[in-house]
Design a protein around this motif. Structure first.
Motif, PDB file in Angstrom:
ATOM      1  N   GLN A  76       0.819  -1.222   0.000  1.00 63.41           N
ATOM      2  CA  GLN A  76       0.000   0.000   0.000  1.00 63.41           C
ATOM      3  C   GLN A  76       0.849   1.267   0.000  1.00 63.41           C
ATOM      4  O   GLN A  76       0.324   2.361  -0.122  1.00 63.41           O
ATOM      5  CB  GLN A  76      -0.921   0.005   1.235  1.00 63.41           C
ATOM      6  CG  GLN A  76      -1.934  -1.130   1.231  1.00 63.41           C
ATOM      7  CD  GLN A  76      -2.731  -1.132   2.532  1.00 63.41           C
ATOM      8  OE1 GLN A  76      -2.495  -1.935   3.435  1.00 63.41           O
ATOM      9  NE2 GLN A  76      -3.664  -0.220   2.647  1.00 63.41           N
ATOM     10  N   VAL A  77       2.173   1.115   0.163  1.00 66.20           N
ATOM     11  CA  VAL A  77       3.037   2.298   0.204  1.00 66.20           C
ATOM     12  C   VAL A  77       4.216   2.171  -0.775  1.00 66.20           C
ATOM     13  O   VAL A  77       5.383   2.140  -0.374  1.00 66.20           O
ATOM     14  CB  VAL A  77       3.519   2.602   1.639  1.00 66.20           C
ATOM     15  CG1 VAL A  77       2.368   3.139   2.474  1.00 66.20           C
ATOM     16  CG2 VAL A  77       4.121   1.371   2.322  1.00 66.20           C
ATOM     17  N   PRO A 131       1.903 -17.517  17.307  1.00 69.02           N
ATOM     18  CA  PRO A 131       1.176 -16.275  17.044  1.00 69.02           C
ATOM     19  C   PRO A 131       2.117 -15.092  16.781  1.00 69.02           C
ATOM     20  O   PRO A 131       3.150 -14.963  17.435  1.00 69.02           O
ATOM     21  CB  PRO A 131       0.378 -16.049  18.329  1.00 69.02           C
ATOM     22  CG  PRO A 131       1.103 -16.817  19.385  1.00 69.02           C
ATOM     23  CD  PRO A 131       1.824 -17.935  18.712  1.00 69.02           C
ATOM     24  N   VAL A 132       1.750 -14.265  15.807  1.00 70.79           N
ATOM     25  CA  VAL A 132       2.430 -12.984  15.583  1.00 70.79           C
ATOM     26  C   VAL A 132       1.351 -11.923  15.380  1.00 70.79           C
ATOM     27  O   VAL A 132       0.221 -12.237  15.007  1.00 70.79           O
ATOM     28  CB  VAL A 132       3.365 -12.991  14.342  1.00 70.79           C
ATOM     29  CG1 VAL A 132       4.437 -14.061  14.447  1.00 70.79           C
ATOM     30  CG2 VAL A 132       2.574 -13.144  13.044  1.00 70.79           C
ATOM     31  N   ASN A 133       1.719 -10.674  15.637  1.00 69.81           N
ATOM     32  CA  ASN A 133       0.835  -9.561  15.317  1.00 69.81           C
ATOM     33  C   ASN A 133       1.137  -9.149  13.878  1.00 69.81           C
ATOM     34  O   ASN A 133       2.171  -8.540  13.604  1.00 69.81           O
ATOM     35  CB  ASN A 133       1.072  -8.399  16.280  1.00 69.81           C
ATOM     36  CG  ASN A 133       0.955  -8.829  17.727  1.00 69.81           C
ATOM     37  OD1 ASN A 133      -0.053  -9.426  18.116  1.00 69.81           O
ATOM     38  ND2 ASN A 133       1.984  -8.584  18.522  1.00 69.81           N
ATOM     39  N   PHE A 134       0.250  -9.533  12.985  1.00 72.53           N
ATOM     40  CA  PHE A 134       0.454  -9.330  11.551  1.00 72.53           C
ATOM     41  C   PHE A 134      -0.143  -7.974  11.153  1.00 72.53           C
ATOM     42  O   PHE A 134      -1.331  -7.728  11.343  1.00 72.53           O
ATOM     43  CB  PHE A 134      -0.220 -10.487  10.805  1.00 72.53           C
ATOM     44  CG  PHE A 134      -0.412 -10.301   9.335  1.00 72.53           C
ATOM     45  CD1 PHE A 134       0.655  -9.964   8.503  1.00 72.53           C
ATOM     46  CD2 PHE A 134      -1.669 -10.494   8.765  1.00 72.53           C
ATOM     47  CE1 PHE A 134       0.473  -9.814   7.133  1.00 72.53           C
ATOM     48  CE2 PHE A 134      -1.864 -10.345   7.399  1.00 72.53           C
ATOM     49  CZ  PHE A 134      -0.790 -10.000   6.579  1.00 72.53           C
ATOM     50  N   VAL A 135       0.708  -7.101  10.638  1.00 69.01           N
ATOM     51  CA  VAL A 135       0.250  -5.790  10.174  1.00 69.01           C
ATOM     52  C   VAL A 135      -0.306  -5.972   8.768  1.00 69.01           C
ATOM     53  O   VAL A 135       0.440  -6.296   7.838  1.00 69.01           O
ATOM     54  CB  VAL A 135       1.409  -4.774  10.200  1.00 69.01           C
ATOM     55  CG1 VAL A 135       0.965  -3.450   9.600  1.00 69.01           C
ATOM     56  CG2 VAL A 135       1.905  -4.580  11.629  1.00 69.01           C
ATOM     57  N   TYR A 136      -1.616  -5.803   8.607  1.00 65.22           N
ATOM     58  CA  TYR A 136      -2.232  -6.112   7.308  1.00 65.22           C
ATOM     59  C   TYR A 136      -2.756  -4.874   6.593  1.00 65.22           C
ATOM     60  O   TYR A 136      -3.201  -4.971   5.436  1.00 65.22           O
ATOM     61  CB  TYR A 136      -3.353  -7.144   7.471  1.00 65.22           C
ATOM     62  CG  TYR A 136      -4.546  -6.637   8.260  1.00 65.22           C
ATOM     63  CD1 TYR A 136      -4.562  -6.714   9.643  1.00 65.22           C
ATOM     64  CD2 TYR A 136      -5.655  -6.088   7.602  1.00 65.22           C
ATOM     65  CE1 TYR A 136      -5.642  -6.242  10.373  1.00 65.22           C
ATOM     66  CE2 TYR A 136      -6.736  -5.616   8.323  1.00 65.22           C
ATOM     67  CZ  TYR A 136      -6.720  -5.697   9.709  1.00 65.22           C
ATOM     68  OH  TYR A 136      -7.795  -5.221  10.412  1.00 65.22           O
ATOM     69  N   ASP A 137      -2.692  -3.714   7.220  1.00 66.75           N
ATOM     70  CA  ASP A 137      -3.263  -2.525   6.581  1.00 66.75           C
ATOM     71  C   ASP A 137      -2.585  -1.273   7.114  1.00 66.75           C
ATOM     72  O   ASP A 137      -2.172  -1.224   8.268  1.00 66.75           O
ATOM     73  CB  ASP A 137      -4.768  -2.454   6.877  1.00 66.75           C
ATOM     74  CG  ASP A 137      -5.456  -1.336   6.120  1.00 66.75           C
ATOM     75  OD1 ASP A 137      -5.478  -1.394   4.874  1.00 66.75           O
ATOM     76  OD2 ASP A 137      -5.951  -0.390   6.763  1.00 66.75           O
TER      77      ASP A 137
END
Ligand code: AGV
Ligand code: CA
Length: 312
Positions: free
Chosen positions: A202-203, A288-294
């Motif tokens: 997105q960037v 588990p991971v904290n997935f940055v999706y947006d």
């Protein structure tokens, strides 16, 4: 609340822009920098890091540690050569490396030392392969207790970004360079925020971004990032394998300002051998991971520019 940060990077253009962001973020204290020659070569990567710290940092005691990590799957030479260009920029050579030293120990041992010496848990930011963290954990597994969280740019749950023979393009480059290191880090209880390719898509770097920065050259930080981003290709008519995204800058911004991004917990694992080596994939039995999706594209660029404009 992020406070003490150790930054390990691989000296691509966006890794070095991330270093400047960290130096211009008074809410954190940068306690160490490690450089791994993945998307770069070691000498210019270390030297460029020293020069950025000397030119823009306030703590000239901050050192740059050189990695001893190796790979069977090197980055394309054309991309790695960019580190020589950044290191040669007049804006960095005007003052050179000054008193900023190379650390006495290799990057993984420097990381161990800095973690053991820390009086509070340290946040790790890795914007290249995880090799030095994996090696540090092997040397002294007890450092795990000193790590507040790991922010990592790497992996993908969709398509890969590798155009090389003898692999199936399901991996992201930082994971592909050292899949065993991903496995080693996954095999811990460390809290992980993972900025995979999904949100970085997105960037992209565009010509509009370059022009906006060019018009504000009076800010020395925007002048510097404009020079750096001049040597890599923007997204113009269509995406190619060399199109540049703000991968690491997004990861750094997410660490500094989590309101820019959306995150969800995902259980995942990594393939370490064969054609799909480096592929990260979702599985109920994964860790588990904290997935940055947006990411909020406009808010992200505004944040980046606000931070970079602080440079004097
Ligand atoms: O896969 C993204 C990682 C990021 O850490 N790097 C670049 C960022 O520093 C490798 C990479 C993928 N595509 C690239 C890369 C490209 N087109 N040019 C340079 N590096
Ligand atoms: Ca990188």
């Amino acid at each position: 609340m992020v406070k003490s940060v150790y930054f390990n990077h691989d000296a691509g253009v966006d890794d070095l822009v991330s270093l400047l962001m960290l130096l211009e973020s008074p809410e954190i204290e940068l306690i160490g920098v490690g450089d791994v020659p993945a998307d770069s070569y070691l000498e210019p990567g270390v030297a460029a890091s020293q020069k950025i710290i000397n030119r823009f940092g306030t703590n000239k005691q901050l050192t740059v540690a050189a990695s001893t990590a190796k790979t069977n799957d090197p980055f394309p030479k054309e991309w790695r050569m960019d580190s020589f260009t950044v290191d040669a920029l007049p804006i960095l050579n005007e003052f050179g490396t000054g008193d900023v030293q190379v650390a006495s120990k290799p990057a993984h041992l420097d990381l161990v030392d800095k973690l053991l010496a820390a009086t509070e848990p340290v946040t790790l930011l890795f914007t290249g392969p995880l090799s030095d963290l994996a090696a540090a954990l092997d040397v002294n597994p007890a450092i795990e207790a000193k790590i507040a969280r790991l922010y990592w740019m790497g992996g993908t749950f969709g398509g890969g970004n590798i155009a090389e023979p003898e692999q199936d393009n399901t991996a992201e480059w930082n994971a592909f360079w050292d899949p065993q290191a991903v496995k080693r880090v996954w095999d811990t209880q460390i809290e992980i925020d993972m900025v995979a390719l999904e949100s970085t898509h997105q960037v992209p770097l565009t010509n509009a971004d370059r022009l906006r920065w060019a018009k504000q050259r009076q800010f020395v930080g925007l002048d510097f990032i404009g020079q750096g981003y001049a040597i890599v290709p923007t997204l113009t008519h269509f995406e190619t394998n060399s199109t540049y995204f703000l991968w690491d800058v997004l990861t750094t911004a997410h660490m500094l300002n989590p309101t820019l991004t959306k995150t969800k917990v995902v259980n995942c694992d990594v393939i370490t051998t064969g054609q799909s080596r480096g592929r990260t994939f979702v599985t109920p039995t994964g860790r588990p991971v904290n997935f940055v999706y947006d990411v909020d594209h406009d808010a992200f660029f505004e944040f980046l520019e606000t931070v970079i404009k602080r440079a004097k």
